[in-house]
Design a protein around this motif. Sequence first.
Motif, PDB file in Angstrom:
ATOM      1  N   VAL B  69      17.793 -21.332  -4.305  1.00 43.17           N
ATOM      2  CA  VAL B  69      18.546 -20.335  -3.546  1.00 43.17           C
ATOM      3  C   VAL B  69      18.057 -20.284  -2.103  1.00 43.17           C
ATOM      4  CG1 VAL B  69      18.977 -17.878  -3.318  1.00 43.17           C
ATOM      5  CG2 VAL B  69      19.227 -18.959  -5.507  1.00 43.17           C
ATOM      6  N   VAL B  70      16.730 -20.381  -1.904  1.00 41.41           N
ATOM      7  CA  VAL B  70      16.214 -20.372  -0.532  1.00 41.41           C
ATOM      8  C   VAL B  70      16.741 -21.569   0.239  1.00 41.41           C
ATOM      9  CG1 VAL B  70      14.135 -20.659   0.836  1.00 41.41           C
ATOM     10  CG2 VAL B  70      14.169 -19.021  -0.993  1.00 41.41           C
ATOM     11  N   ALA B  71      16.745 -22.730  -0.432  1.00 38.32           N
ATOM     12  CA  ALA B  71      17.240 -23.940   0.244  1.00 38.32           C
ATOM     13  C   ALA B  71      18.711 -23.795   0.607  1.00 38.32           C
ATOM     14  CB  ALA B  71      17.027 -25.159  -0.651  1.00 38.32           C
ATOM     15  N   ILE B  72      19.518 -23.196  -0.311  1.00 37.18           N
ATOM     16  CA  ILE B  72      20.944 -23.027  -0.023  1.00 37.18           C
ATOM     17  C   ILE B  72      21.152 -22.013   1.091  1.00 37.18           C
ATOM     18  CG2 ILE B  72      23.101 -22.184  -0.992  1.00 37.18           C
ATOM     19  CD1 ILE B  72      22.158 -23.379  -3.632  1.00 37.18           C
ATOM     20  N   MET B  73      20.316 -20.945   1.083  1.00 35.68           N
ATOM     21  CA  MET B  73      20.423 -19.900   2.115  1.00 35.68           C
ATOM     22  C   MET B  73      20.238 -20.501   3.502  1.00 35.68           C
ATOM     23  SD  MET B  73      18.479 -16.482   0.987  1.00 35.68           S
ATOM     24  CE  MET B  73      17.276 -16.535   2.286  1.00 35.68           C
ATOM     25  N   ARG B  74      19.409 -21.504   3.616  1.00 38.54           N
ATOM     26  CA  ARG B  74      19.120 -22.052   4.940  1.00 38.54           C
ATOM     27  C   ARG B  74      20.028 -23.213   5.311  1.00 38.54           C
ATOM     28  NH1 ARG B  74      13.016 -21.258   6.180  1.00 38.54           N
ATOM     29  NH2 ARG B  74      12.701 -19.324   5.080  1.00 38.54           N
ATOM     30  N   THR B  75      20.878 -23.684   4.374  1.00 42.55           N
ATOM     31  CA  THR B  75      21.844 -24.724   4.735  1.00 42.55           C
ATOM     32  C   THR B  75      23.236 -24.117   4.613  1.00 42.55           C
ATOM     33  OG1 THR B  75      21.641 -25.525   2.488  1.00 42.55           O
ATOM     34  CG2 THR B  75      20.367 -26.653   4.154  1.00 42.55           C
TER      35      THR B  75
END
Lengths: 164, 81, 228, 117
Positions: B69-75
């Motif tokens: 989720v963190v990775a998706i939040m930043r992309t």
Amino acid sequence: MNKIVKILFTAVIYFVVWILLTASLKIEEIFVGIIVSLGIALFTFENFTSKGLRYFSPKRLLYIIRYIPFFLWEVIKANFDVAYRVIHPKMPIKPGIVEVKTSLKTDTGKFLLANSITLTPGTLTIDVVGDRLFIHWIYVKTKDIEKATKMIPAHFEWALKEIE
Amino acid sequence: MIDYILIPLVLVMFASAISVIFIKDLIVAVIVTAVVDLITVVLFFFLQAPDVAITQASIVVGLTTFIFVVAIMRTTRKEEE
Amino acid sequence: MRHIFALIVVGTLGLGLFYTLSHIPFGKGLSEVSKYYVENAIDKNDPHAGATNIVTDIVVLYRGFDTLGEVTVLFLAATGLSVFFFGLKKKEYTCEPSLIVKRGTGIIFPFILLLGVYIFVHGHLTPGGGFPGGVIIATGVLLIYLCCRDYKAPHSLFKVIEGSMGTLFVIVGLIGLIVGGSFLFNFLGAGKTGELVSAGIIPILYIVIGLKVGAELSGLVKDTMEDV
Amino acid sequence: MIILNVIRVYAGYFFLIIGSLFLFLGPLGILRFPDVYNRLQAGTKSTTLGAISALFGIGLLEPGWLGKIVILILFILLTNPVSSHAIGRSAYRSKVPLCGKSVVDKCEEEHIYKEAK
């Protein structure tokens, strides 16, 4: 001084939970439990409590003991209410979001009040802004703030006022 | 006996694993992946490996989902065509 | 096109997994290694025993060196992830967390820590052990990071715990090497099965692994949530 | 003594059955109700009482686990409403509309939401 009292209070609560988890009263379990609960209390007491040992006053304990069966009975009533609305072929719902006021001051009090409201018949806390609560009501009986305050939060505040 | 109880679970696992491919919203895809892994937890439990099940549950449901989720939040959240 | 390719990959993996798992002879007779484990790990006079669960004996005592490797891999993964997230732009939050969620987290967080500690202290008596306990602690830290944005975790403490626990693991192993002639030899003896103080070095190793994994993953959570 | 044991075991099964009935009602409500907020109501209430009752049944069947089960019940009572409150609040903040049957929405007049819109 105040700090030490708070740490002691949190450590006592954690120790009770530890004993319930281990379900034994052997010397080494108690020893490890005391060390662990003191260690965790040192880090977390600020977030956990604001009043310390004052929670153990007999009046509060009495109100907590009186509140729990009342609350469980409300939870059971809430479930039959939901069951009735789910199973009824026409689904008797009239939902809406109403506003009520609370007289509780502390954060813990508001937390307990919001949890109690969420678990009791037909109501769900949506938001808290200051001393006003926004509540989703599955069958709106009144839109007026004063009347709604008398119907929803006043139901619990008699006890929570003493406990908070 | 237990094998027959597990069949619907494995079918749900298959269905969610395949549907992850076609989901455009990446957050939903991550949640469906977590469903697949939760069923793995149940399978481990039935294969009498409770400690593996506990580890799997806490790592998969707690941390892997969080990192995704963190990775998706930043992309970007939506998959591009 | 991409979807079809992905479908083929998933289908092949699933079929392979199904084929392999259906051919594992679960509980149908033992290989040589399993026989050795079963005969020696159940024997109470052997110093290589003492936990209530045979898997724990195997994982910690016979395969303890692998655990050291696993912890190292985890450390490398956490470091790599923090390098990956270093310098990326921070996500702006549009609204404050709710008061109720904040208060609830404040009450629940210490109990999550307590549960994690309980799981790795009782690793040799109940299912669980160092890794699950550490991960549960890390999920508690994650919860408090998500809900109380102003919370500052003691980052240097994480580093200190992580380093010292890694060293302690190796020291315990080396003592075993000196006393018994093999790395991680159970030099404390098996003790009485079922007591808290038993099974020799298993509880010590589990506490070490639990604290190390917890500190490591909490540091990972901190690196991803709190930007530099 | 034996009679007491028999009563205990059957009471345990009774609580398990009641718990699974309520756990069944929750998803049924989620299927039937029209919008997010009503569905949350059904979900929260029935899963809370369902889980508590099932756990209590297990506690009656295995008296050694009662301590852990008391802790589990307390945790469920503390966390379940918090999570449903969080879902409801974030649904409202992401402007998920109320269903057509709704009669009143006081939250709309609130200034923080007005600024957001």
